[in-house]
Design a protein around this motif. Structure first.
Motif, PDB file in Angstrom:
ATOM      1  N   ALA A 115      -0.357 -19.377  37.165  1.00 36.94           N
ATOM      2  CA  ALA A 115       0.298 -18.968  35.706  1.00 36.94           C
ATOM      3  C   ALA A 115       1.427 -17.853  35.868  1.00 36.94           C
ATOM      4  O   ALA A 115       1.433 -16.965  35.153  1.00 36.94           O
ATOM      5  N   SER A 116       2.478 -18.314  36.571  1.00 36.45           N
ATOM      6  CA  SER A 116       3.409 -17.455  37.198  1.00 36.45           C
ATOM      7  C   SER A 116       4.805 -17.739  36.413  1.00 36.45           C
ATOM      8  O   SER A 116       5.762 -17.386  36.957  1.00 36.45           O
ATOM      9  N   GLY A 117       4.616 -18.544  35.296  1.00 33.58           N
ATOM     10  CA  GLY A 117       5.998 -18.634  34.697  1.00 33.58           C
ATOM     11  C   GLY A 117       6.925 -19.250  35.423  1.00 33.58           C
ATOM     12  O   GLY A 117       6.756 -20.244  36.072  1.00 33.58           O
ATOM     13  N   LEU A 118       8.194 -18.708  35.435  1.00 39.85           N
ATOM     14  CA  LEU A 118       9.343 -19.456  36.099  1.00 39.85           C
ATOM     15  C   LEU A 118       8.781 -19.234  37.656  1.00 39.85           C
ATOM     16  O   LEU A 118       9.268 -20.197  38.247  1.00 39.85           O
ATOM     17  N   GLY A 119       8.123 -18.276  38.069  1.00 36.80           N
ATOM     18  CA  GLY A 119       7.684 -18.248  39.402  1.00 36.80           C
ATOM     19  C   GLY A 119       6.816 -19.230  39.965  1.00 36.80           C
ATOM     20  O   GLY A 119       6.510 -19.473  41.168  1.00 36.80           O
ATOM     21  N   SER A 120       6.330 -19.962  39.053  1.00 35.43           N
ATOM     22  CA  SER A 120       5.248 -21.308  39.362  1.00 35.43           C
ATOM     23  C   SER A 120       6.253 -22.279  40.092  1.00 35.43           C
ATOM     24  O   SER A 120       5.525 -23.030  40.795  1.00 35.43           O
ATOM     25  N   ALA A 121       7.519 -22.321  39.847  1.00 28.59           N
ATOM     26  CA  ALA A 121       8.641 -23.350  40.673  1.00 28.59           C
ATOM     27  C   ALA A 121       8.158 -23.235  42.006  1.00 28.59           C
ATOM     28  O   ALA A 121       8.002 -24.330  42.847  1.00 28.59           O
ATOM     29  N   ASP A 122       8.482 -21.936  42.339  1.00 26.85           N
ATOM     30  CA  ASP A 122       8.319 -21.890  44.021  1.00 26.85           C
ATOM     31  C   ASP A 122       7.106 -22.190  44.651  1.00 26.85           C
ATOM     32  O   ASP A 122       6.875 -22.690  45.685  1.00 26.85           O
ATOM     33  N   LEU A 123       5.677 -21.741  43.681  1.00 32.45           N
ATOM     34  CA  LEU A 123       4.596 -22.155  44.592  1.00 32.45           C
ATOM     35  C   LEU A 123       4.136 -23.680  44.425  1.00 32.45           C
ATOM     36  O   LEU A 123       3.342 -24.110  45.201  1.00 32.45           O
TER      37      LEU A 123
END
Ligand SMILES: Cc1cc2nc3c(=O)[nH]c(=O)nc-3n(C[C@H](O)[C@H](O)[C@H](O)COP(=O)(O)OP(=O)(O)OC[C@H]3O[C@@H](n4cnc5c(N)ncnc54)[C@H](O)[C@@H]3O)c2cc1C
Ligand SMILES: Cc1cc2nc3c(=O)[nH]c(=O)nc-3n(C[C@H](O)[C@H](O)[C@H](O)COP(=O)(O)OP(=O)(O)OC[C@H]3O[C@@H](n4cnc5c(N)ncnc54)[C@H](O)[C@@H]3O)c2cc1C
Lengths: 386, 442
Positions: free
Chosen positions: A198-206
């Motif tokens: 549930a990492s917002g924009l950070g979800s893209a990398d994961l």
């Protein structure tokens, strides 16, 4: 049912996940690269509202979202954090009146209580508004909540200690490749029965979602306290241009930088004034050009604002998805990896209710919401990033 | 829209020296100052028609030189203009309060010289009417040429208390006492270190003579515990090192715990030649070392900007002077080190005046194992969220948070205030007026 779950990201979605998981007695490890509400959830307008939603899944989910806010306010978790109020959609030009008529029909069709108000009644009853207003529509039973306060309330109720400044760097897969084991951060590896991103924009990398998740910047303004004017505002005032810029009316292109006016009277006597939707970049900064244009629009709608002072401006990046719908559900064939992100400009309203359904899913139950339209499987590229 | 090489923010000694030096080095310079006169805190000018309070000849001479240099320099000064920050397009923003308009300025460099603010520790009653800062009383004297009226108690820490008391005595209303937590006269200390800056010694002797001459008690190793309402004004309770308490009934209290940079919310320093604009700080707003240092640091900042803008390297004697003054400040800090431990402050004590938040509110918020960030505490406790934008409470809140959580990473004021414009509340009318100005084309 899992006994432990790792959640990556302590925005409103991560905080709500932690709350619903803890309430079931599940041990939660909540990580954030920075701190709770450090990203979109700490820079949002906070309309808990169906007024501007596109008919269909987003509208029905928003109604469930509002209902959950009411329930949590009654239960005490959101005590004093949710301000029930109406949203007034306000149309100035003929074009706007036309959009508004169509939108009212859609809202009523979805079971939303809407009252149309003609020009004469607006002039008589809502003196704070400019005489240029052509018509308005009151969308009843909505509310407002400030994202960072909701995050705080959820975390307090869950009783957990957040792992701040600890970025989830990788998702760990079991040796046979069938499920996930946990996550890795700079401080080490953590294991759990399930992992939720549930990492917002950070979800893209994961999750290999770059290109699918897009930052969409918004600038917002807060005034000083002006209790007299605030008290005369019956609810949030939303210009119908918002509908156009948000693209909730299909077929109309949204400009690269849209200005969409919403003026929300806050409990403190202040006003929250929004905002922009900008496709370029995720900068968290404000420019005079945008700020003065927003305020010019605001004063045109509510002339009394001209005597108030601006206290603060801020900006945040919404996590938008290319197809305009959030991504919520189980990831690929991994039985115990989940994602909930991409709420763009609606996550304050939709975040808690979506988290509640994800937790049901994690626990092997049928979620209360129909999550099918939001399924991650619509993006074949979505996978655990190496 | 104004366009210049250097925009100087603040017309105190640092800003004036910066403007003079920058224009001597061939740069086009404009200055904004929120007040209607130059001089800043130290050289604050009397309002029109008022006889200034007596000043030492050397101070007068310095002011004459600085203001003469300034009037010769081709610097356009915008008075009544409040600096708001630098926006994301790189424009310097200020509110022109005389015209009622927010102005954007395209400057290649900004030298920020907004001075210092006084520290005040939260004690019960610090927010009562009649309580102000000691330096505030001093500056008011400089402006009005008159001593503040009534019975006055000065309390806190540092040499400014003596300076303010001396000036009050000279204009005819010495304070009833000075309460000082340090003890610069304690045995074993010699002022010899001060020989690095002999003018400070001369100044100190002058002030002490005036204070003793007027018979003002200087209570050293003492602290003020709280201020309450009293039928005849305010009652201040003072605690001595030996635990003895005494009460003073006065009309006003001037508090002061030293000064700190007035840097709340300022744009980040950007001092690469590629920065657009270059942003640097000078004077007390960079390092609070006093008026003489501010002047040197302003000149130094101008040299630095000139070099970054390709106007060549130049050197003055500023570095060496600053070094000596830094040493002198360190000696003063040692001399005035508190000799009485901090007192317990009750939970009901106001911490944030704008939002009415107390020390107890902060304690509740930071209790427990979940180590909240400064920003979270700001948001959820509303500390630094009010109209002073944290000028009064951010540093105290950060300090108290750090003290309440030994072992946790320390919190600093900027964690609460952040770095964004507007630095001050700004009129919406003035912002709307800014839309009429066309965006600049380069
Ligand atoms: C200007 C603006 C106005 C808005 N107005 C409204 C509104 O009126 N109504 C409404 O309903 N919604 C609104 N929204 C949208 C709403 O704010 C968002 O949809 C919602 O906050 C998203 O919550 P989130 O938890 O998904 O993401 P975020 O709040 O972005 O949280 C993600 C968190 O994950 C952390 N993180 C990222 N990567 C990692 C990693 N690898 N490891 C660990 N942690 C990581 C981040 O630090 C962050 O704290 C608005 C948004 C903006 C920007
Ligand atoms: C109350 C007080 C009393 C002091 N008394 C003494 C003393 O007795 N002896 C001594 O040696 N030192 C004293 N100092 C310290 C001394 O004033 C400074 O060292 C010296 O004046 C610093 O010069 P400066 O140019 O850095 O800042 P200042 O002299 O403070 O000048 C800053 C200028 O910036 C302007 N400004 C601030 N913010 C803005 C804004 N947002 N927009 C536009 N303009 C702005 C202010 O109006 C002011 O004119 C005192 C400081 C204070 C605060």
């Amino acid at each position: 049912m899992p006994s432990s779950v790792i959640v990556a990201g302590a925005g409103i979605v991560g905080a709500a996940l932690a709350y619903f998981l803890s309430a079931r007695g599940i041990r939660v490890e909540l990580f954030d690269e920075e701190a709770p509400a450090a990203q979109a959830s700490g820079a949002a307008d906070g309309a808990v509202s169906v007024a501007s939603k596109r008919p269909g899944a987003m509208m029905t989910t928003a109604l469930a979202g509002i209902a959950l806010y009411r329930k949590l306010a009654r239960d005490g978790v959101f005590a004093d954090l949710f301000k029930p109020r109406s949203t007034f959609l306000v149309a100035a030009s003929d074009a706007e009146c036309e959009v508004l008529e169509a939108h009212c029909a859609a809202l009523s069709g979805a079971g939303v209580r809407v009252t149309k108000i003609d020009r004469a009644t607006v002039a008589e009853k809502f003196r704070v508004l400019s005489p240029d207003v052509g018509m308005a529509a009151e969308v009843h039973d909505e509310g407002h909540a400030i994202g960072y306060q909701i995050v705080h309330g959820l975390l307090r109720a869950s009783g957990i200690a957040v792992r701040r400044r600890e970025k989830v760097q990788r998702i760990l897969v079991s040796s046979d490749g069938t499920c996930v084991k946990g996550v890795a951060t700079a401080k080490g590896e953590y294991t759990a029965d399930a992992v939720i991103i549930a990492s917002g924009l950070g979800s893209a990398d994961l999750l290999g979602l770059s290109g699918t998740l897009i930052p969409r910047k918004g600038q917002l303004l807060v005034t000083e306290r002006a209790p007299a004017l605030n008290g005369r505002m019956p609810g949030a005032m939303m210009s119908c241009r918002y509908l156009l810029s948000k693209g909730s009316q299909k077929g109309r292109p949204a400009p690269a930088r849209g200005l969409a006016l919403v003026v929300d009277p806050l409990r403190t006597g202040q006003f929250l004034i929004g905002g922009t939707r900008e496709d370029h970049g995720d900068r968290r900064t404000n420019d005079l050009d945008a700020v003065s244009k927003i305020l010019a629009d605001a004063v045109a709608l509510i002339p009394g604002l001209v005597d108030v002072r601006l206290l603060r401006c801020f900006a945040g990046a919404r996590t938008a998805v290319v197809d305009g719908l959030p991504i919520i559900g189980r990831v690929g064939s991994f039985g115990n990896l989940f994602v909930a992100t991409g709420f763009e400009g609606d996550g304050i309203c939709l975040g808690p209710v979506s988290a509640e359904s994800v937790v049901a899913m994690v626990c092997g139950e049928k979620p209360a919401l129909n999550l099918d339209p939001f399924t991650p499987s619509r993006f074949p590229k979505l996978r655990i990033a190496a | 829209m104004p366009k210049c090489d250097v925009l100087v923010v603040g017309g105190g000694p640092a800003g004036m020296a910066a403007a003079v030096t920058a224009s001597q080095l061939g740069l086009s310079v404009e200055m904004i100052e929120q007040r209607r006169t130059l001089g800043g805190a130290f050289f604050r000018q009397p309002i029109e028609g008022v006889r200034p309070i007596p000043q030492r000849a050397s101070v007068k001479a310095r002011w004459h030189k600085l203001s003469a240099d300034m009037s010769r320099a081709p610097v356009r000064i915008h008075y009544g203009c409040v600096f708001l920050g630098v926006d994301s397009d790189g424009f310097v923003l200020f509110e022109d309060r005389q015209v009622g308009e927010v102005v954007r300025c395209a400057a290649r460099a900004v030298i920020i010289a907004t001075g210092a603010i006084e520290k005040v520790h939260p004690i019960p009653g610090w927010d009562r009417p009649g309580v102000s800062t000691a330096g505030g009383l001093q500056v008011m004297m400089k402006e009005t040429g008159q001593a503040p009226k009534g019975r006055i108690l000065l309390a806190g820490n540092g040499p400014l208390l003596i300076a303010a008391a001396a000036q009050m005595a000279m204009v005819g209303n010495p304070p009833v006492a000075i309460v000082e937590s340090g003890d610069p006269m304690r045995p074993g200390l010699t002022g010899l270190g001060l020989l690095v800056a002999p003018y400070l010694l001369v100044e100190a002797f002058g002030f002490l003579r005036a204070v003793y001459g007027a018979g003002v008690p200087w209570l050293r190793g003492a602290r003020i515990e709280g201020i309450e309402a009293h039928a005849q004004g305010l009652q201040a309770t003072v605690v001595r090192r030996n635990g003895e308490r005494s009460a003073f009934v006065v009309d006003r209290v001037g508090l002061h715990e030293g000064i700190r940079s007035n840097d709340m919310g300022l744009p980040a320093i950007a001092d690469a030649s590629t920065s657009s604009p270059i942003v640097i700080r000078a004077g007390d707003c960079s390092e609070p070392l006093g008026a003489l240092a501010a002047e040197a640091d302003g000149a130094l900042a101008a040299r630095k900007v000139a070099a970054l803008l390709g106007h060549g390297q130049s050197r003055g004697g500023e570095q060496a002077l600053l070094g000596r003054l830094r040493q002198a400040q360190a000696v003063l800090a040692k001399l005035f080190a508190p000799t009485i431990a901090p007192l317990d402050v009750p939970d009901h004590t106001t911490l944030c005046r704008c939002e009415g938040r107390t020390i107890g509110d902060l304690k509740n918020l930071v209790a427990g194992a979940d180590l909240k960030s400064g920003r979270e505490v700001k948001h959820n406790g509303r500390f630094s969220m009010g109209s002073c934008q944290g000028r009064f409470c951010a540093a105290n809140t950060a300090e108290l948070m750090t003290r309440l959580r030994p072992g946790a990473p320390p919190v600093v004021a900027s964690d609460l205030t952040g770095q964004r414009w507007p630095l001050r509340p700004v009129s919406i009318a003035a912002l709307v007026a800014a839309t009429k100005v066309k965006a600049p084309v380069d």
